[in-house]
Design a protein around this motif. Structure first.
Motif, short mmCIF file in Angstrom:
data_model
loop_
_atom_site.label_atom_id
_atom_site.label_comp_id
_atom_site.label_asym_id
_atom_site.label_seq_id
_atom_site.Cartn_x
_atom_site.Cartn_y
_atom_site.Cartn_z
N THR A 284 31.90 37.34 96.06
CA THR A 284 31.13 38.49 96.54
C THR A 284 30.61 38.24 97.95
OG1 THR A 284 30.46 39.05 94.28
CG2 THR A 284 29.14 39.98 96.06
N LEU A 285 30.10 37.04 98.19
CA LEU A 285 29.62 36.71 99.53
C LEU A 285 30.76 36.74 100.54
CD1 LEU A 285 27.15 33.76 98.78
CD2 LEU A 285 26.63 36.19 99.05
N ALA A 286 31.94 36.26 100.14
CA ALA A 286 33.10 36.31 101.03
C ALA A 286 33.47 37.75 101.38
CB ALA A 286 34.29 35.61 100.37
N ASP A 287 33.29 38.65 100.42
CA ASP A 287 33.58 40.07 100.67
C ASP A 287 32.58 40.69 101.66
OD1 ASP A 287 35.78 40.14 99.01
OD2 ASP A 287 34.65 40.86 97.27
N LEU A 288 31.44 40.05 101.83
CA LEU A 288 30.43 40.56 102.77
C LEU A 288 30.62 40.02 104.18
CD1 LEU A 288 27.29 40.31 100.47
CD2 LEU A 288 28.24 42.42 101.43
N LEU A 289 31.56 39.10 104.36
CA LEU A 289 31.80 38.50 105.66
C LEU A 289 32.88 39.25 106.45
CD1 LEU A 289 31.85 34.68 104.83
CD2 LEU A 289 30.17 35.84 106.27
N GLU A 290 32.64 39.38 107.73
CA GLU A 290 33.69 39.87 108.63
C GLU A 290 34.78 38.80 108.73
OE1 GLU A 290 31.77 40.59 112.34
OE2 GLU A 290 30.66 42.36 111.63
N PRO A 291 36.00 39.16 109.16
CA PRO A 291 37.04 38.14 109.35
C PRO A 291 36.54 37.03 110.28
CG PRO A 291 37.99 40.33 109.49
CD PRO A 291 36.50 40.53 109.41
N GLY A 292 36.70 35.79 109.85
CA GLY A 292 36.20 34.67 110.64
C GLY A 292 34.71 34.47 110.53
N GLY A 293 34.05 35.21 109.63
CA GLY A 293 32.60 35.09 109.48
C GLY A 293 32.19 33.75 108.89
N VAL A 294 30.89 33.47 108.98
CA VAL A 294 30.35 32.17 108.58
C VAL A 294 29.31 32.38 107.49
CG1 VAL A 294 29.25 30.06 109.37
CG2 VAL A 294 30.73 31.32 110.93
N LEU A 295 29.42 31.57 106.43
CA LEU A 295 28.49 31.60 105.31
C LEU A 295 27.70 30.30 105.26
CD1 LEU A 295 27.45 32.72 102.54
CD2 LEU A 295 29.45 31.61 101.51
N ASP B 84 22.25 12.28 103.56
CA ASP B 84 22.12 12.05 102.12
C ASP B 84 22.21 13.37 101.36
OD1 ASP B 84 21.50 11.31 99.56
OD2 ASP B 84 19.49 10.53 100.02
N LEU B 85 23.32 13.58 100.65
CA LEU B 85 23.54 14.82 99.90
C LEU B 85 23.17 14.69 98.43
CD1 LEU B 85 27.08 15.86 101.26
CD2 LEU B 85 24.84 16.16 102.35
N SER B 86 22.47 13.63 98.05
CA SER B 86 22.28 13.34 96.64
C SER B 86 21.31 14.27 95.93
CB SER B 86 21.82 11.89 96.45
OG SER B 86 20.55 11.68 97.03
N VAL B 87 20.46 14.98 96.68
CA VAL B 87 19.51 15.90 96.04
C VAL B 87 19.70 17.30 96.63
CG1 VAL B 87 17.10 16.34 95.43
CG2 VAL B 87 17.91 13.99 95.61
N ASN B 88 19.00 17.63 97.68
CA ASN B 88 19.15 18.93 98.35
C ASN B 88 20.19 18.83 99.46
OD1 ASN B 88 16.05 18.71 97.53
ND2 ASN B 88 16.62 20.86 97.48
N TYR B 89 21.03 19.82 99.59
CA TYR B 89 21.97 19.81 100.72
C TYR B 89 22.31 21.21 101.20
CZ TYR B 89 25.86 20.66 97.38
OH TYR B 89 26.71 21.19 96.44
N LEU B 90 22.66 21.28 102.46
CA LEU B 90 23.09 22.50 103.13
C LEU B 90 24.59 22.48 103.30
CD1 LEU B 90 20.36 22.20 105.83
CD2 LEU B 90 20.62 24.31 104.53
N ALA B 91 25.20 23.66 103.37
CA ALA B 91 26.65 23.74 103.55
C ALA B 91 26.99 24.96 104.39
CB ALA B 91 27.37 23.80 102.21
N MET B 92 28.05 24.84 105.16
CA MET B 92 28.58 25.95 105.95
C MET B 92 30.04 26.18 105.56
SD MET B 92 28.90 26.35 110.12
CE MET B 92 30.33 25.25 110.24
N ALA B 93 30.39 27.41 105.26
CA ALA B 93 31.77 27.76 104.92
C ALA B 93 32.24 28.88 105.83
CB ALA B 93 31.86 28.18 103.45
N VAL B 94 33.53 28.87 106.10
CA VAL B 94 34.12 29.83 107.04
C VAL B 94 35.16 30.68 106.30
CG1 VAL B 94 35.43 30.09 109.17
CG2 VAL B 94 33.75 28.23 108.95
N ALA B 95 35.16 31.98 106.60
CA ALA B 95 36.16 32.88 106.04
C ALA B 95 37.44 32.75 106.88
CB ALA B 95 35.64 34.32 106.06
N ASP B 96 38.45 32.16 106.31
CA ASP B 96 39.70 31.95 107.05
C ASP B 96 40.51 33.25 107.18
OD1 ASP B 96 39.31 29.23 107.52
OD2 ASP B 96 40.06 28.72 105.54
#
Length: 235
Positions: free
Chosen positions: A139-150, A223-235
């Motif tokens: 659903t989040l991917a559907d909200l992204l423009e082409p090449g958008g960043v999540l 250190d990703l062992s507890v809380n972590y952030l992530a960035m994903a790209v719509a290819d």
């Protein structure tokens, strides 16, 4: 319509906290402590990859901690949440600040049905609270423009996270209300990478959010062992 982002009990739990969401010593204290470093991580990458002043959708915005922080950095922000009471708290807090910031009581699925798309979507501290993480990421991917960043943030399912984010935060230190998290729903970085691929996204960057006793707050780390952030790209 199916709503993989909505568990009614979760919405009710966070609505019940709406009145104290902006109390820095209240039940949302950990989010206040995290908000500076997590917002800075997002802002730096949005400016570098997309540009200044772009429109950002903040899904699961709660009472607006991240949304306000992003708007204060010059972005045009729409905050959306399925909880009506948290949205009212967000609007009330933002009133009179002159920010380029709007709020909607809406789910991600409802926005997809409207056909709206954004260059940047943020969904922080929500993935572990949804009914179906893979469907929600689609659903989040559907909200992204082409090449958008999540941008995402969540909790890793490790012994460390059980001791600190569940047992410690909810039962020993009482930083969070009991029942805020279900440790079994925490998501490992490897799982998140796989979920992103299944949603047509590419996991491009991660960072840890670690508590620093010396600074009495959270800091960005490796250190990703507890809380972590992530960035994903719509290819």
């Amino acid at each position: 319509m199916q709503h993989p982002s909505v568990i009614p009990q979760e919405i009710a739990h966070f609505n019940a906290l709406a009145a104290r969401w902006w109390d820095e010593s209240g039940p949302m204290r950990p989010l206040h402590m995290m908000n500076g470093p997590r917002a800075a991580w997002v802002v730096q990458r949005v400016r570098a990859l997309v540009g200044p002043g772009v429109e950002i959708l903040d899904i699961g915005c709660g009472a607006g901690l991240l949304a306000e922080a992003l708007a204060k950095q010059g972005f045009e922000v729409l905050g959306a949440d399925a909880g009506a009471e948290v949205i009212e708290a967000a609007r009330s807090h933002a009133q009179g600040q002159g920010l380029n910031l709007q709020y909607r009581n809406a789910t991600a699925e409802e926005l997809v049905a409207e056909g709206v798309k954004f260059p940047v979507v943020t969904a922080l501290e929500i993935l572990e609270h949804v009914a179906d993480p893979v469907a929600f990421l689609r659903t989040l991917a559907d909200l992204l423009e082409p090449g958008g960043v999540l941008f995402l943030s969540t909790l890793n399912r490790t012994p460390q996270s059980f001791l600190t984010a569940k047992l410690g935060a909810e039962y020993i230190l009482r930083l969070l209300p009991k029942g805020t998290h279900d440790w079994k729903k925490f998501i490992t970085p490897a799982e998140l990478g796989r979920y992103c691929r299944e949603a047509g996204l590419r996991l491009a960057d991660t960072a840890g959010l670690s508590f620093s006793p010396r600074r009495r707050g959270f800091v960005l780390s490796h250190d990703l062992s507890v809380n972590y952030l992530a960035m994903a790209v719509a290819d």
